[in-house]
Design a protein around this motif. Structure first.
Motif, PDB file in Angstrom:
ATOM      1  N   ALA A   1      23.062   5.742   9.740  1.00 25.06           N
ATOM      2  CA  ALA A   1      23.771   6.101   8.513  1.00 25.06           C
ATOM      3  C   ALA A   1      24.375   4.868   7.859  1.00 25.06           C
ATOM      4  O   ALA A   1      24.339   4.711   6.628  1.00 25.06           O
ATOM      5  CB  ALA A   1      24.859   7.126   8.820  1.00 25.06           C
ATOM      6  N   THR A   2      24.914   3.975   8.677  1.00 26.91           N
ATOM      7  CA  THR A   2      25.507   2.745   8.138  1.00 26.91           C
ATOM      8  C   THR A   2      24.449   1.883   7.470  1.00 26.91           C
ATOM      9  O   THR A   2      24.708   1.251   6.432  1.00 26.91           O
ATOM     10  CB  THR A   2      26.224   1.976   9.256  1.00 26.91           C
ATOM     11  N   ARG A   3      23.256   1.831   8.048  1.00 28.81           N
ATOM     12  CA  ARG A   3      22.170   1.083   7.401  1.00 28.81           C
ATOM     13  C   ARG A   3      21.895   1.644   6.005  1.00 28.81           C
ATOM     14  O   ARG A   3      21.709   0.891   5.035  1.00 28.81           O
ATOM     15  CB  ARG A   3      20.899   1.157   8.239  1.00 28.81           C
ATOM     16  N   ALA A   4      21.846   2.969   5.897  1.00 30.69           N
ATOM     17  CA  ALA A   4      21.583   3.595   4.601  1.00 30.69           C
ATOM     18  C   ALA A   4      22.689   3.265   3.605  1.00 30.69           C
ATOM     19  O   ALA A   4      22.423   2.981   2.427  1.00 30.69           O
ATOM     20  CB  ALA A   4      21.451   5.109   4.770  1.00 30.69           C
ATOM     21  N   ALA A   5      23.949   3.295   4.059  1.00 28.26           N
ATOM     22  CA  ALA A   5      25.069   2.967   3.169  1.00 28.26           C
ATOM     23  C   ALA A   5      24.956   1.529   2.668  1.00 28.26           C
ATOM     24  O   ALA A   5      25.257   1.235   1.505  1.00 28.26           O
ATOM     25  CB  ALA A   5      26.393   3.181   3.898  1.00 28.26           C
ATOM     26  N   HIS A   6      24.525   0.631   3.540  1.00 28.10           N
ATOM     27  CA  HIS A   6      24.420  -0.777   3.135  1.00 28.10           C
ATOM     28  C   HIS A   6      23.288  -1.016   2.151  1.00 28.10           C
ATOM     29  O   HIS A   6      23.397  -1.904   1.290  1.00 28.10           O
ATOM     30  CB  HIS A   6      24.263  -1.669   4.365  1.00 28.10           C
ATOM     31  N   LEU A   7      22.218  -0.275   2.252  1.00 27.29           N
ATOM     32  CA  LEU A   7      21.160  -0.428   1.255  1.00 27.29           C
ATOM     33  C   LEU A   7      21.640   0.056  -0.107  1.00 27.29           C
ATOM     34  O   LEU A   7      21.393  -0.598  -1.132  1.00 27.29           O
ATOM     35  CB  LEU A   7      19.923   0.354   1.686  1.00 27.29           C
ATOM     36  N   ARG A   8      22.319   1.173  -0.133  1.00 33.26           N
ATOM     37  CA  ARG A   8      22.879   1.685  -1.393  1.00 33.26           C
ATOM     38  C   ARG A   8      23.887   0.693  -1.972  1.00 33.26           C
ATOM     39  O   ARG A   8      23.876   0.386  -3.168  1.00 33.26           O
ATOM     40  CB  ARG A   8      23.561   3.034  -1.129  1.00 33.26           C
ATOM     41  N   ASP A   9      24.753   0.186  -1.111  1.00 34.43           N
ATOM     42  CA  ASP A   9      25.777  -0.762  -1.560  1.00 34.43           C
ATOM     43  C   ASP A   9      25.144  -2.076  -1.973  1.00 34.43           C
ATOM     44  O   ASP A   9      25.583  -2.720  -2.941  1.00 34.43           O
ATOM     45  CB  ASP A   9      26.787  -0.982  -0.429  1.00 34.43           C
ATOM     46  N   GLY A  10      24.088  -2.484  -1.258  1.00 37.63           N
ATOM     47  CA  GLY A  10      23.403  -3.718  -1.616  1.00 37.63           C
ATOM     48  C   GLY A  10      22.777  -3.650  -2.993  1.00 37.63           C
ATOM     49  O   GLY A  10      22.807  -4.624  -3.754  1.00 37.63           O
ATOM     50  N   ALA A  11      22.201  -2.493  -3.339  1.00 40.05           N
ATOM     51  CA  ALA A  11      21.626  -2.335  -4.678  1.00 40.05           C
ATOM     52  C   ALA A  11      22.705  -2.434  -5.748  1.00 40.05           C
ATOM     53  O   ALA A  11      22.510  -3.052  -6.804  1.00 40.05           O
ATOM     54  CB  ALA A  11      20.898  -0.992  -4.772  1.00 40.05           C
ATOM     55  N   ALA A  12      23.864  -1.825  -5.480  1.00 38.16           N
ATOM     56  CA  ALA A  12      24.978  -1.924  -6.438  1.00 38.16           C
ATOM     57  C   ALA A  12      25.438  -3.374  -6.581  1.00 38.16           C
ATOM     58  O   ALA A  12      25.739  -3.845  -7.691  1.00 38.16           O
ATOM     59  CB  ALA A  12      26.133  -1.032  -5.984  1.00 38.16           C
ATOM     60  N   MET A  13      25.496  -4.108  -5.458  1.00 33.39           N
ATOM     61  CA  MET A  13      25.905  -5.515  -5.506  1.00 33.39           C
ATOM     62  C   MET A  13      24.907  -6.361  -6.290  1.00 33.39           C
ATOM     63  O   MET A  13      25.302  -7.245  -7.060  1.00 33.39           O
ATOM     64  CB  MET A  13      26.049  -6.059  -4.078  1.00 33.39           C
ATOM     65  N   VAL A  14      23.628  -6.119  -6.114  1.00 32.70           N
ATOM     66  CA  VAL A  14      22.619  -6.893  -6.842  1.00 32.70           C
ATOM     67  C   VAL A  14      22.744  -6.636  -8.340  1.00 32.70           C
ATOM     68  O   VAL A  14      22.676  -7.573  -9.163  1.00 32.70           O
ATOM     69  CB  VAL A  14      21.208  -6.556  -6.330  1.00 32.70           C
ATOM     70  N   GLN A  15      22.939  -5.396  -8.729  1.00 32.40           N
ATOM     71  CA  GLN A  15      23.136  -5.092 -10.149  1.00 32.40           C
ATOM     72  C   GLN A  15      24.389  -5.791 -10.681  1.00 32.40           C
ATOM     73  O   GLN A  15      24.398  -6.305 -11.807  1.00 32.40           O
ATOM     74  CB  GLN A  15      23.215  -3.579 -10.345  1.00 32.40           C
ATOM     75  N   PHE A  16      25.424  -5.810  -9.861  1.00 31.65           N
ATOM     76  CA  PHE A  16      26.653  -6.505 -10.258  1.00 31.65           C
ATOM     77  C   PHE A  16      26.404  -8.008 -10.420  1.00 31.65           C
ATOM     78  O   PHE A  16      26.848  -8.627 -11.405  1.00 31.65           O
ATOM     79  CB  PHE A  16      27.740  -6.254  -9.216  1.00 31.65           C
ATOM     80  N   LEU A  17      25.716  -8.615  -9.463  1.00 32.35           N
ATOM     81  CA  LEU A  17      25.481 -10.065  -9.535  1.00 32.35           C
ATOM     82  C   LEU A  17      24.617 -10.430 -10.728  1.00 32.35           C
ATOM     83  O   LEU A  17      24.832 -11.476 -11.359  1.00 32.35           O
ATOM     84  CB  LEU A  17      24.835 -10.544  -8.230  1.00 32.35           C
ATOM     85  N   HIS A  18      23.652  -9.585 -11.056  1.00 32.57           N
ATOM     86  CA  HIS A  18      22.858  -9.816 -12.262  1.00 32.57           C
ATOM     87  C   HIS A  18      23.736  -9.742 -13.499  1.00 32.57           C
ATOM     88  O   HIS A  18      23.645 -10.588 -14.409  1.00 32.57           O
ATOM     89  CB  HIS A  18      21.724  -8.793 -12.352  1.00 32.57           C
ATOM     90  N   TRP A  19      24.613  -8.744 -13.542  1.00 33.34           N
ATOM     91  CA  TRP A  19      25.554  -8.610 -14.672  1.00 33.34           C
ATOM     92  C   TRP A  19      26.445  -9.847 -14.780  1.00 33.34           C
ATOM     93  O   TRP A  19      26.640 -10.393 -15.877  1.00 33.34           O
ATOM     94  CB  TRP A  19      26.406  -7.354 -14.464  1.00 33.34           C
ATOM     95  N   LEU A  20      26.980 -10.294 -13.641  1.00 32.47           N
ATOM     96  CA  LEU A  20      27.866 -11.456 -13.647  1.00 32.47           C
ATOM     97  C   LEU A  20      27.127 -12.695 -14.119  1.00 32.47           C
ATOM     98  O   LEU A  20      27.665 -13.504 -14.895  1.00 32.47           O
ATOM     99  CB  LEU A  20      28.438 -11.670 -12.246  1.00 32.47           C
ATOM    100  N   ASP A  21      25.894 -12.863 -13.673  1.00 34.37           N
ATOM    101  CA  ASP A  21      25.104 -14.029 -14.066  1.00 34.37           C
ATOM    102  C   ASP A  21      24.833 -14.028 -15.570  1.00 34.37           C
ATOM    103  O   ASP A  21      24.725 -15.092 -16.192  1.00 34.37           O
ATOM    104  CB  ASP A  21      23.778 -14.007 -13.288  1.00 34.37           C
ATOM    105  N   THR A  22      24.765 -12.829 -16.147  1.00 40.62           N
ATOM    106  CA  THR A  22      24.523 -12.704 -17.584  1.00 40.62           C
ATOM    107  C   THR A  22      25.790 -12.918 -18.394  1.00 40.62           C
ATOM    108  O   THR A  22      25.777 -13.570 -19.451  1.00 40.62           O
ATOM    109  CB  THR A  22      23.942 -11.306 -17.899  1.00 40.62           C
ATOM    110  N   GLU A  23      26.897 -12.379 -17.905  1.00 45.83           N
ATOM    111  CA  GLU A  23      28.135 -12.377 -18.685  1.00 45.83           C
ATOM    112  C   GLU A  23      29.004 -13.619 -18.505  1.00 45.83           C
ATOM    113  O   GLU A  23      29.703 -14.029 -19.433  1.00 45.83           O
ATOM    114  CB  GLU A  23      28.969 -11.138 -18.317  1.00 45.83           C
ATOM    115  N   SER A  24      28.983 -14.221 -17.322  1.00 44.64           N
ATOM    116  CA  SER A  24      29.926 -15.315 -17.066  1.00 44.64           C
ATOM    117  C   SER A  24      29.737 -16.526 -17.986  1.00 44.64           C
ATOM    118  O   SER A  24      30.733 -17.183 -18.347  1.00 44.64           O
ATOM    119  CB  SER A  24      29.860 -15.741 -15.595  1.00 44.64           C
ATOM    120  N   PRO A  25      28.522 -16.871 -18.413  1.00 42.45           N
ATOM    121  CA  PRO A  25      28.401 -18.025 -19.315  1.00 42.45           C
ATOM    122  C   PRO A  25      29.090 -17.831 -20.661  1.00 42.45           C
ATOM    123  O   PRO A  25      29.356 -18.814 -21.368  1.00 42.45           O
ATOM    124  CB  PRO A  25      26.884 -18.170 -19.494  1.00 42.45           C
TER     125      PRO A  25
END
Length: 603
Positions: free
Chosen positions: A316-340
């Protein structure tokens, strides 16, 4: 929003509140008083009612304590909070004391010749008080058990929490509550003990397969319990927290009684009763002594079984981390776009990250308030942004983001340090050393019987070779939809608990330069049995499986510093991130992930 950005402390009232407490001490004939951070359950995260240390001093860190004497009031803090405490307390009223370098016994003896110091026995363990009494044995200073005198002067103290309990499915727990209780009851019988008193909220929740809402960010329930040697449990908690469905879930052999019945109930026990010296409040031992009930000191029977997760909990923890990892990747893409664009603030970043986690439609809560430190704020190890401290995310600086989510299938905790523009060669070198330390833990293979103290140095070695270090442990235990900080397992110089399969830990080395930047990298890992090696003569060895799948900032990696094996691990990790997280996202974020996970360039 789960997270808010108001300051929860008011240092401006520290001197006034300190004066009121000293007046109360004088009325009680006491020269001092001990104010811990912990509550009666020894929790790191406490309810508003139990924020006594923050209310009195203004310091909001999750560890520390104060000692108030007639002429000095010391706030004892470890290396994580040296910067934070100076910013939060009234330094004219309170004196920061570096702990554990300075121990409370000698400090008290230095500032007090002879007298009595009060303490609330519900907020201190027997171990704590015994150590302090031993340190003061050769002085004329004595400790006196008393009512809580901070509560006596805290006029608008919040009420006790009344969060509702709810069932935790056996499918996620892996074992029924009855199976857990029968196994622990058998161990009590084998030890010749009639019962064990449980005081840790996560132990209660784990044993009964329930969760609660009494503490922010932690799905735990406040209460005490007695586990009897026939697998019955008497649970002392507010009945209003339990609806009919939860009572049915707990079953007929769990008896619910109000907290007011705890002390009378203790007096009826037939010993010997097990009590955890390191976590149970001293008041329980005092009550058993008064009633003539025999007790023995022994570890909370839930702690080690809870730490060694079942196969269902790990899956179950593995599944939670995949879901959370996808959210983190979307966040990092957003940050890479917005921070400049130069318009973001720390609060903007925290708000956006929570939004991506909420968009999973599975987020129960954050696992702690997100730590988001831009530039010098990153050097405050447990920094919490407020409206007063909110800093702009500027070009040429580092941004440290430490965050996590509570999902019904698991608890996550991840830290990434990110380059905003070009932070310079020195920052990249420091970042790479921290990354090398994380890789060393990730790749570790070690004999059965080793503890966290035996592995901690692996993460520090690259920093030590540059004359650098960090002033916190390398990793803490993590619960399964429970507390993000869980014992007894740790990666720390202080941890003597042998690591065992199923234990989930954080792997989070760091480096901090006060006033300039902070660097920390964190994945969660789980202890596994290591496969046999050809020619190996170790019968039992363990290794770590990585649970977190989010890319590292390649702009901060000095490839020339990496050893060949480190490069291989990092490229393999990024390939696995892409394989696991790539199918969960689409569009520009997916394109960003492909670039972020590409093999490293030649040195």
């Amino acid at each position: 929003m789960f997270q808010t950005f108001t300051s929860s402390a008011d240092p401006g009232k520290g001197a006034e509140r300190l004066a009121a407490l000293r007046a109360r001490l004088a009325a009680e004939g006491l020269a001092g008083f001990l104010i811990p951070r912990a509550d009666a359950h020894q929790g790191e995260y406490v309810a508003e009612r139990d924020e006594r240390l923050a209310w009195l001093t203004g310091f909001t860190g999750s560890a520390g304590f104060a000692i108030v004497l007639p002429e000095v009031a010391g706030v004892f803090i470890d290396g994580r909070y040296r910067v934070q405490v100076r910013a939060q307390v009234d330094l004219a009223a309170f004196t920061p004391v570096p702990w554990p370098e300075v121990q409370p016994g000698p400090w008290i003896a230095e500032h007090l010749a002879a007298d009595e110091i009060g303490f609330d026995p519900w907020l201190h363990t027997a171990d704590e008080i015994a150590r302090l009494e031993t340190a003061l044995a050769d002085t004329a200073i004595r400790l006196r058990s008393t009512a809580n005198l901070v509560d006596a002067v805290w006029r608008d103290q919040p009420a006790a929490p009344l969060g509702m309990a709810f069932a935790h499915p056996q499918a996620l727990a892996g074992l029924s509550s009855l199976e857990k209780r029968e196994a622990l009851a058998a161990a009590l019988r084998a030890a010749g003990q009639t019962a064990a008193i449980l005081t840790l909220p996560d132990s209660l929740c784990w044993l009964l397969n329930i969760r609660g809402a009494d503490v922010p960010r932690n799905p735990i329930l406040h209460g005490f319990a007695v586990l009897h040697d026939d697998a019955r449990v008497t649970l002392y908690a507010e009945p209003a927290k339990f609806d009919a469905s939860v009572r049915a879930h707990m079953g007929p052999h769990v008896t619910l009684r109000p907290p007011s019945a705890l002390v009378p109930g203790l007096h009826t026990l037939q010993g010997p009763v097990r009590l955890d010296r390191s976590s149970a409040p001293l008041a329980l031992a005092q009550e058993l002594d008064e009633a003539g009930v025999a007790y023995v000191w022994g570890e909370d029977p839930c702690r080690l079984p809870k730490a060694c997760k079942t196969g269902a909990e790990i899956a179950a923890t593995r599944a939670a981390h995949l879901r959370d990892g996808a959210a983190m990747v979307q966040f990092l893409h957003w940050l890479d776009t917005e921070s400049p664009k130069g318009t973001l603030t720390e609060i903007d970043v925290v708000t956006a990250l929570e939004g991506f986690r909420r968009a999973t439609n599975a987020l129960h809560d954050l696992s702690f308030d997100t730590i988001c430190g831009a530039g010098p704020n990153g050097a405050i190890i447990h920094y919490r942004v407020t409206q007063d401290t909110n800093r702009r995310v500027q070009q040429g600086q580092l941004l440290l983001v430490d965050s996590g989510g509570q999902y019904q299938d698991g608890t996550t905790d991840i830290t990434r340090t990110l380059a905003i523009g070009d932070p310079g060669a020195e920052a990249r070198a420091c970042y790479t050393r921290v990354l090398q330390g994380m890789i060393a833990i990730s790749r570790a293979r070690f004999p059965k019987g080793l503890a966290g103290r035996d592995l901690d140095a692996l993460a520090r070695a690259p920093l030590w070779m540059a004359g650098q270090d960090y002033d916190h442990g390398t990793g803490h235990g993590v619960g399964a939809f429970l507390s993000v900080h869980e014992g007894p397992q740790r990666l720390s110089r202080l941890s003597e608990v042998p690591l065992a399969p199923g234990m989930i830990l954080s792997n989070e080395p760091g480096y901090y330069r006060e006033g300039v930047f902070g660097i920390r990298l964190e994945n969660l890992i789980v202890v596994t049995e290591a496969p046999a090696l050809p020619g190996g003569d170790q019968r039992a060895q363990f290794a770590f499986e990585t649970l977190t799948f989010v890319p590292f900032d390649r702009h901060l990696i000095d490839v020339a510093l990496l050893a060949p094996g480190e490069r291989v691990w990092l490229d393999a990790y990024h390939a696995e991130v892409l394989a696991r997280i790539g199918p969960l996202i689409s569009g520009p974020a997916a394109d960003w992930l492909h670039r972020a996970c590409a093999p490293l360039p030649a040195a």
